[in-house]
Scaffold this motif. Structure first.
Motif, PDB file in Angstrom:
ATOM      1  N   UNK A  60      63.917  46.916  71.480  1.00 36.53           N
ATOM      2  CA  UNK A  60      65.251  47.330  71.935  1.00 36.53           C
ATOM      3  C   UNK A  60      66.043  46.203  72.595  1.00 36.53           C
ATOM      4  N   UNK A  61      65.375  45.048  72.790  1.00 40.58           N
ATOM      5  CA  UNK A  61      66.129  43.964  73.435  1.00 40.58           C
ATOM      6  C   UNK A  61      66.095  42.678  72.600  1.00 40.58           C
ATOM      7  N   UNK A  62      66.342  42.831  71.310  1.00 36.21           N
ATOM      8  CA  UNK A  62      66.457  41.638  70.459  1.00 36.21           C
ATOM      9  C   UNK A  62      67.664  40.826  70.922  1.00 36.21           C
ATOM     10  N   UNK A  63      67.636  39.506  70.685  1.00 37.01           N
ATOM     11  CA  UNK A  63      68.797  38.699  71.094  1.00 37.01           C
ATOM     12  C   UNK A  63      70.083  39.257  70.497  1.00 37.01           C
ATOM     13  N   UNK A  64      71.158  39.145  71.241  1.00 36.87           N
ATOM     14  CA  UNK A  64      72.434  39.726  70.825  1.00 36.87           C
ATOM     15  C   UNK A  64      72.840  39.274  69.430  1.00 36.87           C
ATOM     16  N   UNK A  65      72.545  38.003  69.096  1.00 38.50           N
ATOM     17  CA  UNK A  65      72.971  37.470  67.806  1.00 38.50           C
ATOM     18  C   UNK A  65      72.295  38.222  66.643  1.00 38.50           C
ATOM     19  N   UNK A  66      71.055  38.668  66.866  1.00 34.60           N
ATOM     20  CA  UNK A  66      70.348  39.409  65.821  1.00 34.60           C
ATOM     21  C   UNK A  66      70.945  40.801  65.672  1.00 34.60           C
ATOM     22  N   UNK A  67      71.186  41.441  66.816  1.00 34.82           N
ATOM     23  CA  UNK A  67      71.790  42.776  66.768  1.00 34.82           C
ATOM     24  C   UNK A  67      73.160  42.730  66.098  1.00 34.82           C
ATOM     25  N   UNK A  68      73.901  41.662  66.405  1.00 36.74           N
ATOM     26  CA  UNK A  68      75.223  41.525  65.812  1.00 36.74           C
ATOM     27  C   UNK A  68      75.096  41.423  64.292  1.00 36.74           C
ATOM     28  N   UNK A  69      74.092  40.642  63.837  1.00 36.39           N
ATOM     29  CA  UNK A  69      73.859  40.485  62.393  1.00 36.39           C
ATOM     30  C   UNK A  69      73.513  41.813  61.745  1.00 36.39           C
ATOM     31  N   UNK A  70      72.702  42.597  62.448  1.00 39.41           N
ATOM     32  CA  UNK A  70      72.278  43.885  61.898  1.00 39.41           C
ATOM     33  C   UNK A  70      73.482  44.786  61.652  1.00 39.41           C
ATOM     34  N   UNK A  71      74.400  44.782  62.634  1.00 39.98           N
ATOM     35  CA  UNK A  71      75.580  45.636  62.493  1.00 39.98           C
ATOM     36  C   UNK A  71      76.463  45.151  61.353  1.00 39.98           C
ATOM     37  N   UNK A  72      76.607  43.810  61.256  1.00 38.47           N
ATOM     38  CA  UNK A  72      77.485  43.252  60.231  1.00 38.47           C
ATOM     39  C   UNK A  72      76.895  43.404  58.829  1.00 38.47           C
ATOM     40  N   UNK A  73      75.561  43.401  58.765  1.00 39.48           N
ATOM     41  CA  UNK A  73      74.898  43.433  57.454  1.00 39.48           C
ATOM     42  C   UNK A  73      74.918  44.834  56.866  1.00 39.48           C
ATOM     43  N   UNK A  74      74.903  44.906  55.525  1.00 38.90           N
ATOM     44  CA  UNK A  74      74.915  46.231  54.881  1.00 38.90           C
ATOM     45  C   UNK A  74      73.516  46.811  54.807  1.00 38.90           C
ATOM     46  N   UNK A  75      72.488  45.927  54.984  1.00 31.91           N
ATOM     47  CA  UNK A  75      71.129  46.429  54.853  1.00 31.91           C
ATOM     48  C   UNK A  75      70.758  47.292  56.044  1.00 31.91           C
ATOM     49  N   UNK A  76      69.856  48.234  55.803  1.00 32.12           N
ATOM     50  CA  UNK A  76      69.435  49.147  56.860  1.00 32.12           C
ATOM     51  C   UNK A  76      68.107  48.676  57.402  1.00 32.12           C
TER      52      UNK A  76
END
Ligand code: HEM
Length: 191
Positions: free
Chosen positions: A164-180
């Protein structure tokens, strides 16, 4: 002019002339009567590929969604034999205790135990400095490798939670990415 060949050589030549066609015909006959299961697969058929990797499992438990911080995940790095061993990939936490022989303390892939080493998996690197969650700098090819690993683990290990506390940059990528990135969603690969 060549000297006349002795009779024994003539005999040998005749025998060869008779035997060669016979051997050829016999081999063709044998090939045509070999049962399909024993014959070489036709080029259109897939040859069975033997893998040194473990086979996918069909007895996995339903994925859990328990929250873990990276600090909590560290508890499951194989250093305490009474605890399970966890590996996180893109925030999905897998229980790899069944493979303590490779993820346990001092073993070859212990580098990935008790942490999210997504970057190293994508880079095919076993360096400790690469075994970090921030995989934002990976190339497209490395991302594909990382996704393949996620699919590989999804088919072999139970999902026990998520980081639940991945670096912000990874979370940001997850949101931007279409993959689930949710557990068991990334199973399209044939790994
Ligand atoms: C000379 C180089 C390498 C060799 C010979 C090798 C060999 C192997 C073998 C034999 C396995 C199957 C282990 C088993 O199921 O017991 C395996 C699995 C694996 N390898 Fe490697 N490997 C190499 C490099 C790497 C590198 C650079 C990485 C870094 C990402 C890596 C990551 C893995 C992982 C994550 C598994 C899956 C283990 C599992 O959960 O089943 N390997 N490797």
């Amino acid at each position: 002019m060549s000297p006349p060949s002795p009779p024994i050589i003539d005999l040998f030549k005749y025998a060869l002339a008779l035997l060669l066609p016979a051997a050829y015909l016999a081999s063709r006959y044998l090939r045509s009567t070999t049962p399909p299961a024993l014959s070489t697969p036709a080029s259109t058929e897939e040859k069975p590929v033997k893998s040194i990797m473990q086979a996918p499992r069909d007895d996995l438990a339903p994925p859990k969604d328990d929250p873990f911080t990276l600090a909590q995940l560290k508890e499951f790095d194989g250093s305490n034999p009474s605890k399970p061993i966890y590996v996180s990939i893109k925030g999905t936490i897998f229980d790899v205790s069944a493979k303590a022989d490779v993820y346990g303390s001092g073993k070859s892939y212990n580098i990935f135990a008790g942490k999210d080493g997504s970057k190293g998996l994508g880079m095919s690197s076993l360096k400790v400095e690469h075994a970090v969650p921030d995989h934002s700098g990976l190339s497209d090819a490395e991302r594909k490798v990382l996704d393949d690993w996620h699919a590989f683990f999804s088919k072999r290990y139970n999902v026990v939670g998520r980081v639940i506390d991945l670096p912000a940059v990874v979370n940001h990528e997850r949101e931007a990415s279409s993959e689930d990135p949710t557990p068991a969603a990334n199973t399209s690969s044939d790994l």
